[in-house]
Design a protein around this motif. Structure first.
Motif, PDB file in Angstrom:
ATOM      1  N   PRO A 695      56.868  64.775  56.732  1.00 10.08           N
ATOM      2  CA  PRO A 695      55.633  64.583  57.500  1.00 10.08           C
ATOM      3  C   PRO A 695      55.213  65.890  58.166  1.00 10.08           C
ATOM      4  O   PRO A 695      56.066  66.682  58.603  1.00 10.08           O
ATOM      5  N   ALA A 696      53.906  66.115  58.246  1.00  9.26           N
ATOM      6  CA  ALA A 696      53.425  67.352  58.858  1.00  9.26           C
ATOM      7  C   ALA A 696      53.844  67.459  60.313  1.00  9.26           C
ATOM      8  O   ALA A 696      54.066  68.554  60.824  1.00  9.26           O
ATOM      9  N   ASN A 697      53.976  66.310  60.987  1.00  8.68           N
ATOM     10  CA  ASN A 697      54.329  66.311  62.414  1.00  8.68           C
ATOM     11  C   ASN A 697      55.776  65.897  62.637  1.00  8.68           C
ATOM     12  O   ASN A 697      56.101  65.268  63.643  1.00  8.68           O
ATOM     13  N   TYR A 698      56.650  66.247  61.695  1.00  5.64           N
ATOM     14  CA  TYR A 698      58.053  65.818  61.761  1.00  5.64           C
ATOM     15  C   TYR A 698      58.747  66.326  63.030  1.00  5.64           C
ATOM     16  O   TYR A 698      58.605  67.480  63.426  1.00  5.64           O
ATOM     17  N   GLU A 699      59.497  65.409  63.646  1.00  4.72           N
ATOM     18  CA  GLU A 699      60.334  65.743  64.789  1.00  4.72           C
ATOM     19  C   GLU A 699      61.757  65.298  64.499  1.00  4.72           C
ATOM     20  O   GLU A 699      61.988  64.139  64.140  1.00  4.72           O
ATOM     21  N   PRO A 700      62.734  66.183  64.607  1.00  3.14           N
ATOM     22  CA  PRO A 700      64.122  65.802  64.343  1.00  3.14           C
ATOM     23  C   PRO A 700      64.540  64.642  65.241  1.00  3.14           C
ATOM     24  O   PRO A 700      64.125  64.533  66.405  1.00  3.14           O
ATOM     25  N   GLY A 701      65.356  63.751  64.681  1.00  9.16           N
ATOM     26  CA  GLY A 701      65.877  62.624  65.439  1.00  9.16           C
ATOM     27  C   GLY A 701      65.073  61.357  65.286  1.00  9.16           C
ATOM     28  O   GLY A 701      65.570  60.269  65.583  1.00  9.16           O
ATOM     29  N   LYS A 702      63.805  61.470  64.826  1.00  4.88           N
ATOM     30  CA  LYS A 702      62.979  60.290  64.626  1.00  4.88           C
ATOM     31  C   LYS A 702      63.124  59.776  63.192  1.00  4.88           C
ATOM     32  O   LYS A 702      63.443  60.532  62.282  1.00  4.88           O
ATOM     33  N   LYS A 703      62.915  58.484  63.015  1.00  2.00           N
ATOM     34  CA  LYS A 703      62.889  57.905  61.682  1.00  2.00           C
ATOM     35  C   LYS A 703      61.449  57.586  61.315  1.00  2.00           C
ATOM     36  O   LYS A 703      60.675  57.089  62.138  1.00  2.00           O
ATOM     37  N   TYR A 704      61.118  57.871  60.063  1.00  2.00           N
ATOM     38  CA  TYR A 704      59.732  57.797  59.615  1.00  2.00           C
ATOM     39  C   TYR A 704      59.590  56.812  58.450  1.00  2.00           C
ATOM     40  O   TYR A 704      60.536  56.566  57.699  1.00  2.00           O
ATOM     41  N   PRO A 705      58.387  56.305  58.267  1.00  3.35           N
ATOM     42  CA  PRO A 705      58.107  55.540  57.049  1.00  3.35           C
ATOM     43  C   PRO A 705      58.012  56.495  55.860  1.00  3.35           C
ATOM     44  O   PRO A 705      57.793  57.702  56.030  1.00  3.35           O
ATOM     45  N   TYR A 740      53.931  60.239  57.099  1.00  2.00           N
ATOM     46  CA  TYR A 740      54.860  59.661  56.131  1.00  2.00           C
ATOM     47  C   TYR A 740      55.711  60.747  55.474  1.00  2.00           C
ATOM     48  O   TYR A 740      55.223  61.852  55.204  1.00  2.00           O
ATOM     49  N   PHE A 741      56.979  60.430  55.202  1.00  2.00           N
ATOM     50  CA  PHE A 741      57.697  61.144  54.164  1.00  2.00           C
ATOM     51  C   PHE A 741      57.110  60.694  52.824  1.00  2.00           C
ATOM     52  O   PHE A 741      56.653  59.550  52.686  1.00  2.00           O
ATOM     53  N   ASP A 776      63.213  55.285  57.736  1.00  2.00           N
ATOM     54  CA  ASP A 776      63.489  53.896  58.089  1.00  2.00           C
ATOM     55  C   ASP A 776      63.474  53.064  56.812  1.00  2.00           C
ATOM     56  O   ASP A 776      62.428  52.921  56.168  1.00  2.00           O
ATOM     57  N   PRO A 777      64.624  52.508  56.409  1.00  2.00           N
ATOM     58  CA  PRO A 777      64.671  51.766  55.136  1.00  2.00           C
ATOM     59  C   PRO A 777      63.804  50.519  55.126  1.00  2.00           C
ATOM     60  O   PRO A 777      63.499  49.993  54.046  1.00  2.00           O
ATOM     61  N   GLU A 778      63.392  50.033  56.291  1.00  2.00           N
ATOM     62  CA  GLU A 778      62.535  48.852  56.356  1.00  2.00           C
ATOM     63  C   GLU A 778      61.060  49.197  56.226  1.00  2.00           C
ATOM     64  O   GLU A 778      60.217  48.301  56.191  1.00  2.00           O
ATOM     65  N   ARG A 779      60.742  50.502  56.163  1.00  2.00           N
ATOM     66  CA  ARG A 779      59.338  50.910  56.124  1.00  2.00           C
ATOM     67  C   ARG A 779      59.103  51.890  54.966  1.00  2.00           C
ATOM     68  O   ARG A 779      58.663  53.016  55.156  1.00  2.00           O
ATOM     69  N   VAL A 780      59.431  51.430  53.773  1.00  2.00           N
ATOM     70  CA  VAL A 780      59.260  52.240  52.565  1.00  2.00           C
ATOM     71  C   VAL A 780      58.270  51.531  51.642  1.00  2.00           C
ATOM     72  O   VAL A 780      58.402  50.329  51.375  1.00  2.00           O
ATOM     73  N   GLY A 781      57.266  52.264  51.176  1.00  2.00           N
ATOM     74  CA  GLY A 781      56.263  51.716  50.270  1.00  2.00           C
ATOM     75  C   GLY A 781      56.306  52.418  48.925  1.00  2.00           C
ATOM     76  O   GLY A 781      56.796  53.547  48.796  1.00  2.00           O
ATOM     77  N   LEU A 782      55.763  51.769  47.901  1.00  2.00           N
ATOM     78  CA  LEU A 782      55.773  52.273  46.531  1.00  2.00           C
ATOM     79  C   LEU A 782      54.345  52.325  46.008  1.00  2.00           C
ATOM     80  O   LEU A 782      53.556  51.414  46.265  1.00  2.00           O
ATOM     81  N   ILE A 783      54.033  53.392  45.238  1.00  2.00           N
ATOM     82  CA  ILE A 783      52.684  53.528  44.692  1.00  2.00           C
ATOM     83  C   ILE A 783      52.741  54.255  43.356  1.00  2.00           C
ATOM     84  O   ILE A 783      53.601  55.107  43.129  1.00  2.00           O
TER      85      ILE A 783
END
Length: 960
Positions: A695-705, A740-741, A776-783
């Motif tokens: 993510p462009a605004n990535y911060e260490p320690g946070k979990k991302y979609p 997003y990652f 976050d494994p609960e917030r992964v999408g597919l496209i």
């Protein structure tokens, strides 16, 4: 590409130890790991982003012209001095051309997007201007209303073609020929076509006036000012062609008659037009020439010269007779004769119960029925014939006309589906597909290859049942083709056939691109050595120098040992073969590191790596340019976080490159992510990689979609710079800036199991990314789209690891898709499954279980993942009904699914409002399911038809 900086030394000497250590840790961290204080991009920021166009080098390498386009459709031409920071910028300019004497640059100048829109709305013609830059003085000149332009081969003259005046019937326009030294111009009227002599200064022109009076062929010598009338007639002239490095010219001259629908041609040729003793040759089928009476010389194959100028090759086609209307009655038939008994006036007036309506009179001729007849015996289905109609009408055979004796001969016979001239015109290579047409209805199209003697027309079979053609070598001695797992040659002198790679230790089959044994694909070739001494052939890693007589070869590079891919490049654009006394340059690419660069091999010297960087260099496999007359080299370099730019070096070892361009310098004002490689093995143990975008605004320690975008092999795009664009609905940069990652994994397949093998490959890739601890494994999408859309649709019927998915134009039912058409080409979709991307290797009735197991619609009962699907109603690649089938199955099973249908769109969305709409809906879909944002009504419950129509009327209302 921004200049590289080295801040370490200055910063460390100015700070106390602890401060220096902290700064070092910050600088050493990947860019995306630093705390971000800069803003992320919004849609309003996209318009300024620049796309780097191709580079044009002056022959001496001192100047480089680069076209720049922007997301907001603003563009410009940047003209750089390659040895200084000097740059000239011309707004809305493009198509730069340098003169061969290095004194001038000419370019086309357009109008702004706003001005173009205004002119189109007022129905004003949009006309370009010509720009001319004096490279010695820096002076610029602009000339209005110039449609096209071309320099003479010596660079001393410039021909300018003006626009056609409104209301003019013929295609002739005014042409100005400008003397670049004096600036003076000579005007020529009613010019249709023009062509400069190769390595000379003569300009040939065809004249086309409204009344055809004075039509003809003219030759202009701008040095002397002399104009010669080579031919004149009240007809049309076509296809001016000079012979290379000569003053020989050929043109077609039209004629017609009442018996035929088509237009035939006389062929006119001249030799030595730069000499007073030039010769004229005429081939006129009406005057006893050897052209068959039922044939015509066609415009669909422009005439071409043999290298020695003795022979001209032409296209020959059967003539189309005028269809004569049938007589309305038999000769001598009286008025009313032939009417049925009782057909008196007033009978059969169409009243109910009185039988069929009366027949119309001749003056009320019925419209023809709108019917097509499709028969199961059709070798080419009617939709394919319909699409190919224009090309079928242009089908022609090659004929040769020998100037000295006037002889004419059709070559190749009736079955020459594709033909080419080889060996300086002494032979023609023809392909005959007809023996395999029935087999190719659903499988691969093979052909027989014949060699035709141009002098006698004698045809000799070279090879049966091969895929593709057998092109000739530059020296004209060999034909070469790929068959099975090897390359083969045919020696035109000895008549011998050789397997030239069977005895060397290389693997030349590209297994990742070969879904079946019937359609083997190679890694390609890299050209020949001069005099046909050897051919350069690629295997997976290396380049081999193979002798065409089958006596062996040698490996030129050592890529297999280091898993680096080498590919030879030809830097001389005019050369048709590599000079063995000159160095060969190679592009290099690290399969697992994704590093790239260039290497060089000089005669008698070891291979040396010249450039090797953790970046994309020149694009994948190539991209090194050399100035025509100097050792000045240019290449493109980019990274995900570093905008593409051109670098120039004046050293043949490519040392000390200088950055010349600087695109998107404002990127530093925004937060930006970075990319890294993810390694994984699929479930049957194959080593693979994927690209993980932060993510462009990535911060260490946070979990991302995370959004997973997949197709087939994508990890090679690690260093690709992604331009944000609202019309690009699968824009990875936009997802990164939305927090997003993004994962782009490599997907590989097993035969007869494309869906399940993609699942077995994708699942470990996602697990590897999640295993980094940042997602976050609960917030992964597919496209995915098309084949990627199929994989996305199939995956959600097999596993529940994704919180939501998006599928654009997916295949959903492999059985019904097998029986449909690829409407864009008219061909059957069965071939996709039997010999191509579908990898099913046969029809579904031979392997029902595999087709069912790999069809999303047959597994939809297992789907628990919300799915957004998109189709264009006129999709010509994947049948729209594939979406309809899945939609109705989802309704029947009460599954969570939304189908977006864009009226009139094909496989990809072409209209900008639709592109933006789909992009916005993807963002809303993932924002709801991956971020927990409130869902608009169209996601949660749908919209009625009336609500949708009312929404369209209120165009300014946001999507809801």
């Amino acid at each position: 590409m921004k200049p590289q900086r080295s801040p370490f030394r200055t910063a460390l000497t100015a700070l106390p130890l602890l401060g220096a250590l902290a700064l070092f840790a910050s600088l050493a961290a990947p860019p995306g790991l630093q705390a971000q204080e800069k803003p992320t991009l919004t849609v309003d920021d996209y318009g300024q982003f620049e796309r780097l166009g191709p580079a044009a080098l002056s022959p001496d390498g001192n100047w480089m012209a680069v076209s720049i386009s922007r997301v907001n459709d603003e563009g410009e031409l940047r003209i750089h001095a390659t040895d200084s920071d000097s740059v000239v910028v011309v707004a809305y300019a493009s198509r730069p051309v340098f003169s061969s004497d290095n004194r001038w640059l000419a370019y086309s100048i357009g109008v702004s997007p706003d001005e173009r829109e205004r002119m189109q709305e007022s129905r004003q013609p949009v006309k370009n201007k010509l720009g001319v830059l004096n490279l010695q003085t820096g002076e610029q000149e602009t000339i209005d209303d110039i449609q096209s332009f071309s320099f003479s081969d010596n660079g001393l003259f410039l021909a300018l073609r003006l626009y056609k005046p409104e209301g003019k019937e013929s295609d002739g326009v005014d042409v100005l020929v400008r003397d670049m030294a004096t600036g003076s111009s000579i005007s020529h009227g009613n010019v249709n076509q023009m062509a400069w002599q190769d390595e000379g200064h003569l300009l040939a022109m065809t004249i086309d006036a409204d009344n055809k009076i004075n039509n003809g062929v003219k030759l202009y010598d701008p040095v002397t000012g002399r104009v010669r009338q080579l031919d004149s007639d009240e007809t049309t002239y076509r296809h001016l062609r000079w012979r290379d490095e000569s003053a020989d010219l050929v043109v077609l001259k039209t004629y017609s008659d009442e018996e035929h629908e088509d237009t035939a041609h006389v062929v006119l040729a001249w030799r030595d037009l730069d000499d007073e003793g030039s010769e004229t040759f005429v081939l006129d089928p009406r005057e006893g020439a050897e052209v068959p009476a039922a044939s015509r010389v066609t415009e669909y194959r422009p005439p071409s010269w043999s290298e020695d100028g003795r022979t001209i090759f032409l296209g020959l086609q059967e003539r189309r007779p005028v269809e004569k209307a049938e007589d309305e009655g038999e000769e001598g038939e009286e008025e009313g004769e032939g009417e049925e008994e009782g057909d008196e006036e007033g009978e059969g007036d169409g009243e109910e119960g009185d039988g069929p309506p009366a027949r119309r009179g001749a003056e009320e001729e019925e419209d023809p029925p709108g019917v097509e007849i499709w028969h199961s015996k059709d070798v080419d289905p009617v939709p394919a014939q319909r699409v190919r109609d224009r090309f079928l009408r242009q089908t022609n055979h090659i004929a040769r006309w020998t100037l000295d004796d006037g002889s004419f001969l059709q070559l190749g016979g009736d079955h020459a589906d594709a033909a080419s001239i080889v060996a300086d015109g002494r032979y023609m290579v023809a392909r005959d597909e007809t023996p395999y047409d029935v087999e190719a209805m659903f499988r691969q199209q093979f052909n027989d290859v014949y060699l035709v003697d141009a002098a006698t027309g004698q045809r000799e079979l070279v090879r049966s049942r091969i895929f593709g053609g057998a092109p000739g070598s530059p020296g004209g001695r060999y034909l070469m083709w790929f068959e099975g797992e090897d390359y083969w040659t045919y020696d035109l002198e000895s008549g011998e056939t050789h397997n030239i790679t069977g005895g060397v230790d290389g693997i030349f089959v590209n297994l990742d691109q070969t879904p079946t044994n019937e359609q083997m694909r190679s890694f390609g070739t890299a050209g020949w050595l001069e005099d046909d001494e050897a051919v350069l052939i690629n295997d997976k890693w290396d380049v081999w120098e193979i002798r065409p007589d089958g006596s062996g070869g040698r490996r030129l590079t050592q890529g297999a040992e280091t898993e680096v891919v080498y590919r030879a490049m030809q830097l001389d654009r005019e050369a048709d073969a590599h000079d063995p006394d000159e160095p060969i340059y190679y592009s290099t690419y690290g399969e697992w590191t994704k590093k790239a660069g260039f290497a060089r091999a000089r005669p008698g010297r070891d291979l040396e790596q010249l450039v090797w960087e953790d970046a994309s260099i020149g694009g994948f496999f190539g991209g090194l340019q050399k100035a025509e007359d100097a050792d000045v080299f240019v290449y493109r370099k980019e990274r995900f976080d570093d905008s593409p730019d051109y670098f120039v070096t004046r050293n043949d070892d490519l040392s000390d490159p200088r950055q010349v361009t600087a695109t998107n310098p404002f990127q530093d004002d925004y937060a930006w992510g970075h990319t890294e490689l993810i390694d994984y093995e699929n479930e049957w143990g194959r080593r693979l990689q994927g690209v993980l975008m932060y993510p462009a605004n990535y911060e260490p320690g946070k979990k991302y979609p995370m959004i997973v975008y997949h197709y087939e092999l994508l990890s090679r795009g690690l260093h690709r710079y992604h331009i944000p664009d609202e019309t690009s609905y699968y824009n990875l940069q936009a997802w990164s800036h939305d927090g997003y990652f993004v994962l782009q994994p490599d997907i590989v397949y097993r035969d007869r199991d494309p869906g399940r093998s993609s699942v077995q490959t994708l699942r470990p890739a996602v697990a590897a990314a999640v295993g980094t601890g940042m997602i976050d494994p609960e917030r992964v999408g597919l496209i995915g789209h098309s084949w990627g859309g199929y994989q996305a649709t199939f995956f959600v019927t097999q596993d529940d690891i994704f919180a939501s998915a998006v599928a654009g134009a997916p295949l959903t039912n492999l059985m019904s898709m097998y029986l449909s058409f690829y409407w864009n080409s008219g061909g059957t979709d069965a071939r996709i499954f039997e010999i191509s991307q579908g990898r099913m290797m046969g029809p579904w009735w031979d392997d029902y279980e595999s087709y069912e197991a790999n069809s999303p619609v047959h597994n939809i009962q297992n789907m628990n993942t919300p799915l957004l699907m998109m189709f264009g109603s006129e999709d010509g690649a994947v049948e729209f009904n594939q979406g309809v089938e899945f939609y109705n199955a989802a309704r029947r099973l009460a599954k969570d699914m939304v189908l977006l249908v864009y009226d009139g769109e094909n496989h990809g969305l072409a209209r900008e409002p639709n592109q933006k709409d789909y992009r916005n809906r993807i963002m809303q879909w993932f924002a709801h399911y991956l971020k927990g944002e409130p869902a608009p009504d169209w996601i949660t419950k749908g919209l009625t038809y009336i609500e949708q129509q009312d929404g369209l009327k209120r165009k300014k209302r946001p999507i809801s």
